[in-house]
Design a protein around this motif. Structure first.
Motif, PDB file in Angstrom:
ATOM      1  N   ARG A  80      10.928  12.543  -1.258  1.00 39.88           N
ATOM      2  CA  ARG A  80      11.166  12.077   0.107  1.00 39.88           C
ATOM      3  C   ARG A  80      12.602  11.649   0.368  1.00 39.88           C
ATOM      4  O   ARG A  80      12.883  11.001   1.370  1.00 39.88           O
ATOM      5  N   ARG A  85      11.495  11.149   9.131  1.00 40.08           N
ATOM      6  CA  ARG A  85      10.296  10.333   8.890  1.00 40.08           C
ATOM      7  C   ARG A  85       9.715   9.952  10.241  1.00 40.08           C
ATOM      8  O   ARG A  85      10.433   9.520  11.132  1.00 40.08           O
ATOM      9  N   PHE A 106      13.817   8.314   1.948  1.00 39.05           N
ATOM     10  CA  PHE A 106      12.585   7.659   2.372  1.00 39.05           C
ATOM     11  C   PHE A 106      11.560   7.589   1.228  1.00 39.05           C
ATOM     12  O   PHE A 106      10.355   7.591   1.447  1.00 39.05           O
ATOM     13  N   PHE A 107      12.060   7.523  -0.007  1.00 39.00           N
ATOM     14  CA  PHE A 107      11.194   7.528  -1.184  1.00 39.00           C
ATOM     15  C   PHE A 107      10.115   6.455  -1.124  1.00 39.00           C
ATOM     16  O   PHE A 107       8.972   6.689  -1.477  1.00 39.00           O
ATOM     17  N   TRP A 108      10.464   5.261  -0.660  1.00 38.32           N
ATOM     18  CA  TRP A 108       9.518   4.153  -0.644  1.00 38.32           C
ATOM     19  C   TRP A 108       8.735   4.047   0.663  1.00 38.32           C
ATOM     20  O   TRP A 108       8.227   2.995   1.000  1.00 38.32           O
ATOM     21  N   THR A 109       8.628   5.144   1.386  1.00 39.98           N
ATOM     22  CA  THR A 109       7.881   5.157   2.639  1.00 39.98           C
ATOM     23  C   THR A 109       6.415   4.856   2.375  1.00 39.98           C
ATOM     24  O   THR A 109       5.802   5.442   1.492  1.00 39.98           O
ATOM     25  N   GLY A 110       5.864   3.948   3.149  1.00 32.59           N
ATOM     26  CA  GLY A 110       4.466   3.559   2.970  1.00 32.59           C
ATOM     27  C   GLY A 110       3.494   4.577   3.524  1.00 32.59           C
ATOM     28  O   GLY A 110       3.877   5.579   4.121  1.00 32.59           O
ATOM     29  N   SER A 111       2.232   4.299   3.328  1.00 27.62           N
ATOM     30  CA  SER A 111       1.200   5.197   3.827  1.00 27.62           C
ATOM     31  C   SER A 111       1.196   5.187   5.351  1.00 27.62           C
ATOM     32  O   SER A 111       1.629   4.237   5.981  1.00 27.62           O
TER      33      SER A 111
END
Length: 74
Positions: A23, A53, A26-31
């Motif tokens: 991502r 995103r 935005f690797f740590w993008t939540g659900s």
């Protein structure tokens, strides 16, 4: 939502790939949020690539939030 974002910003989508793991910024993008890696052409003919995103942190795809991080940093 991706097409709406592109149309609203004058972009033609040349390629789009939904990203589940790679991502970028935005690797740590939540659900509830979706990330696509896109290549677009703007009205002047410039081609750019980056991560888009969409969806909000609390209501996911029920919101119209869209954020883009271009590969070239512009």
């Amino acid at each position: 939502m991706l097409r709406k974002w592109a149309d609203g910003n004058g972009f033609e989508i040349l390629a789009s790939e939904r990203r589940e793991f790679l991502r970028g910024p935005f690797f740590w993008t939540g659900s509830g949020r979706v990330v696509h890696y896109v290549t677009v052409r703007d009205r002047s003919g410039t081609v750019r690539s980056g991560w888009v995103r969409y969806g909000g942190p609390h209501f996911g795809l029920l919101t119209n939030e869209v954020e883009v991080k271009w590969k070239d940093g512009r």
